[in-house]
Design an enzyme around this catalytic site. Sequence first.
Site, PDB file in Angstrom:
ATOM      1  N   TYR A 153       0.850  -1.197   0.000  1.00 39.83           N
ATOM      2  CA  TYR A 153       0.000   0.000   0.000  1.00 39.83           C
ATOM      3  C   TYR A 153       0.881   1.241   0.000  1.00 39.83           C
ATOM      4  O   TYR A 153       0.702   2.141  -0.822  1.00 39.83           O
ATOM      5  CB  TYR A 153      -0.919  -0.018   1.230  1.00 39.83           C
ATOM      6  CG  TYR A 153      -1.591   1.290   1.535  1.00 39.83           C
ATOM      7  CD1 TYR A 153      -1.000   2.193   2.425  1.00 39.83           C
ATOM      8  CD2 TYR A 153      -2.799   1.633   0.939  1.00 39.83           C
ATOM      9  CE1 TYR A 153      -1.603   3.407   2.710  1.00 39.83           C
ATOM     10  CE2 TYR A 153      -3.410   2.845   1.229  1.00 39.83           C
ATOM     11  CZ  TYR A 153      -2.800   3.729   2.109  1.00 39.83           C
ATOM     12  OH  TYR A 153      -3.399   4.936   2.383  1.00 39.83           O
TER      13      TYR A 153
HETATM   14  N1  LIG Z   1      -9.474   7.491   6.108  1.00 33.85           N
HETATM   15  C1  LIG Z   1      -8.293   7.954   6.514  1.00 33.85           C
HETATM   16  O1  LIG Z   1      -8.081   8.257   7.718  1.00 33.85           O
HETATM   17  C2  LIG Z   1      -7.185   8.112   5.528  1.00 33.85           C
HETATM   18  C3  LIG Z   1      -7.427   8.080   4.160  1.00 33.85           C
HETATM   19  N2  LIG Z   1      -6.395   8.249   3.281  1.00 33.85           N
HETATM   20  C4  LIG Z   1      -6.675   8.257   1.843  1.00 33.85           C
HETATM   21  O2  LIG Z   1      -7.779   9.125   1.588  1.00 33.85           O
HETATM   22  C5  LIG Z   1      -8.601   8.570   0.534  1.00 33.85           C
HETATM   23  C6  LIG Z   1     -10.026   8.410   1.046  1.00 33.85           C
HETATM   24  O3  LIG Z   1      -9.966   7.604   2.232  1.00 33.85           O
HETATM   25  P1  LIG Z   1     -11.293   6.833   2.711  1.00 33.85           P
HETATM   26  O4  LIG Z   1     -12.462   7.700   2.510  1.00 33.85           O
HETATM   27  O5  LIG Z   1     -10.998   6.246   4.041  1.00 33.85           O
HETATM   28  O6  LIG Z   1     -11.348   5.668   1.606  1.00 33.85           O
HETATM   29  P2  LIG Z   1     -12.115   4.263   1.658  1.00 33.85           P
HETATM   30  O7  LIG Z   1     -11.214   3.237   2.242  1.00 33.85           O
HETATM   31  O8  LIG Z   1     -13.447   4.495   2.263  1.00 33.85           O
HETATM   32  O9  LIG Z   1     -12.225   3.944   0.070  1.00 33.85           O
HETATM   33  C7  LIG Z   1     -12.803   4.898  -0.780  1.00 33.85           C
HETATM   34  C8  LIG Z   1     -13.476   4.179  -1.897  1.00 33.85           C
HETATM   35  O10 LIG Z   1     -12.526   3.540  -2.774  1.00 33.85           O
HETATM   36  C9  LIG Z   1     -13.264   2.513  -3.419  1.00 33.85           C
HETATM   37  N3  LIG Z   1     -12.438   1.480  -4.047  1.00 33.85           N
HETATM   38  C10 LIG Z   1     -11.580   0.639  -3.452  1.00 33.85           C
HETATM   39  N4  LIG Z   1     -11.062  -0.220  -4.357  1.00 33.85           N
HETATM   40  C11 LIG Z   1     -11.642   0.083  -5.559  1.00 33.85           C
HETATM   41  C12 LIG Z   1     -11.557  -0.445  -6.861  1.00 33.85           C
HETATM   42  N5  LIG Z   1     -10.778  -1.499  -7.138  1.00 33.85           N
HETATM   43  N6  LIG Z   1     -12.302   0.122  -7.840  1.00 33.85           N
HETATM   44  C13 LIG Z   1     -13.112   1.175  -7.567  1.00 33.85           C
HETATM   45  N7  LIG Z   1     -13.237   1.732  -6.351  1.00 33.85           N
HETATM   46  C14 LIG Z   1     -12.519   1.180  -5.357  1.00 33.85           C
HETATM   47  C15 LIG Z   1     -14.107   1.886  -2.323  1.00 33.85           C
HETATM   48  O11 LIG Z   1     -15.224   1.256  -2.923  1.00 33.85           O
HETATM   49  P3  LIG Z   1     -16.183   0.286  -2.067  1.00 33.85           P
HETATM   50  O12 LIG Z   1     -17.170   1.221  -1.404  1.00 33.85           O
HETATM   51  O13 LIG Z   1     -16.808  -0.614  -3.082  1.00 33.85           O
HETATM   52  O14 LIG Z   1     -15.311  -0.453  -1.083  1.00 33.85           O
HETATM   53  C16 LIG Z   1     -14.452   3.074  -1.441  1.00 33.85           C
HETATM   54  O15 LIG Z   1     -15.774   3.533  -1.597  1.00 33.85           O
HETATM   55  C17 LIG Z   1      -7.929   7.266   0.125  1.00 33.85           C
HETATM   56  O16 LIG Z   1      -7.102   7.473  -0.999  1.00 33.85           O
HETATM   57  C18 LIG Z   1      -7.094   6.902   1.336  1.00 33.85           C
HETATM   58  O17 LIG Z   1      -5.983   6.081   1.007  1.00 33.85           O
HETATM   59  C19 LIG Z   1      -5.094   8.411   3.693  1.00 33.85           C
HETATM   60  C20 LIG Z   1      -4.808   8.431   5.037  1.00 33.85           C
HETATM   61  C21 LIG Z   1      -5.843   8.321   6.044  1.00 33.85           C
HETATM   62  N1  LIG Z   2      -8.286   3.598   1.493  1.00 36.94           N
HETATM   63  C1  LIG Z   2      -7.967   3.884   2.770  1.00 36.94           C
HETATM   64  N2  LIG Z   2      -6.719   4.273   3.069  1.00 36.94           N
HETATM   65  C2  LIG Z   2      -6.403   4.524   4.379  1.00 36.94           C
HETATM   66  C3  LIG Z   2      -7.360   4.415   5.387  1.00 36.94           C
HETATM   67  C4  LIG Z   2      -8.686   4.019   5.023  1.00 36.94           C
HETATM   68  O1  LIG Z   2      -9.576   3.901   5.879  1.00 36.94           O
HETATM   69  N3  LIG Z   2      -8.931   3.762   3.717  1.00 36.94           N
HETATM   70  N4  LIG Z   2      -7.066   4.681   6.686  1.00 36.94           N
HETATM   71  C5  LIG Z   2      -5.812   4.994   7.051  1.00 36.94           C
HETATM   72  C6  LIG Z   2      -5.546   5.209   8.524  1.00 36.94           C
HETATM   73  O2  LIG Z   2      -6.427   6.205   9.023  1.00 36.94           O
HETATM   74  C7  LIG Z   2      -4.130   5.627   8.880  1.00 36.94           C
HETATM   75  O3  LIG Z   2      -3.856   6.859   8.271  1.00 36.94           O
HETATM   76  C8  LIG Z   2      -3.994   5.812  10.376  1.00 36.94           C
HETATM   77  O4  LIG Z   2      -4.010   4.587  10.995  1.00 36.94           O
HETATM   78  C9  LIG Z   2      -4.705   5.086   6.071  1.00 36.94           C
HETATM   79  N5  LIG Z   2      -5.160   4.886   4.705  1.00 36.94           N
END
Ligand SMILES: NC(=O)C1=CN([C@@H]2O[C@H](COP(=O)(O)OP(=O)(O)OC[C@H]3O[C@@H](n4cnc5c(N)ncnc54)[C@H](OP(=O)(O)O)[C@@H]3O)[C@@H](O)[C@H]2O)C=CC1
Ligand SMILES: Nc1nc2c(c(=O)[nH]1)N=C([C@H](O)[C@@H](O)CO)CN2
Length: 235
Positions: free
Chosen positions: A147
Amino acid sequence: MATILITGAAQRIGLDIAKHFIEKGFQLIITYRTKHDSVAELAELGAICLQCDFEEPGAVDSLVERVKAHTSELRAIIHNASSWDCESKNPDFNGLFDSMMNIHAKVPYLLNLALTPLLQNTNAEHSDIIHVTDYVVEKGSPKHIAYAASKAALDNLTRSFAAKLAPKVKVNSIAPSLIIFNDHDDEAYRVKTLKKSIMALEPGTAEVVNGVEMILNSNYMTGRTLQLDGGRHLK
Ligand SMILES: NC(=O)C1=CN([C@@H]2O[C@H](COP(=O)(O)OP(=O)(O)OC[C@H]3O[C@@H](n4cnc5c(N)ncnc54)[C@H](OP(=O)(O)O)[C@@H]3O)[C@@H](O)[C@H]2O)C=CC1
Ligand SMILES: Nc1nc2c(c(=O)[nH]1)N=C([C@H](O)[C@@H](O)CO)CN2
């Protein structure tokens, strides 16, 4: 009405970014993999919702054609779709590496190249590409090795595309650490994670919405990273 494309916007951060910019009067095109209830809600608000699983063969080409059928311009593309998969949950390391690189690097790369003409066609002074990466780009992650590597690839694409597409198109990364927990995160994980940053809080999706606003309102920032990480590097 200027159009913004957000991938993976049917939940959490992407959903709140989409709702914010719909409220501001933009036309949203969002992709979703799973048809969460939010998809009907976004459609009701006027968003164009395109089902797309980026693991499917031909998914990017199909998405490009469907986007082009709806608009000839793009004010911004936000590459938000992501899978936070890891080696402990997925022993097929070969498949894990490929799927991480696909969703976090190959898909943004191919979409940026295919949709450049639409970004250049915007009436706005600039258009934007935003790559949503992760704090672990700078530090690595022993528990999410593939990742983190794939997000680092996305981070590098930011500088390449910024140089290639300037000055019309700005290209930046947003690198969050904890923004929002997942529902399945237990108390022990939450306590441990909050301690990783000096601010020790879960900021919520507004933190990223504000970051997107800042980047879109800038006429100068490109090839850079907005780090939304609560001072994790200071611990
Ligand atoms: N949440 C956090 O605290 C953090 C988030 N981030 C980054 O921020 C962004 C948003 O995070 P977050 O809202 O938690 O994201 P999520 O983990 O909720 O994923 C967002 C969406 O991506 C979709 N997805 C995953 N795989 C695929 C695929 N193969 N094709 C199409 N869609 C796909 C999922 O679809 P489905 O609903 O079908 O699963 C989901 O709805 C991400 O890039 C994440 O890496 C970075 C650090 C921390
Ligand atoms: N696709 C996602 N990426 C990440 C997520 C998530 O929920 N979906 N969450 C994190 C964590 O919050 C991390 O930043 C702290 O433990 C990272 N990326």
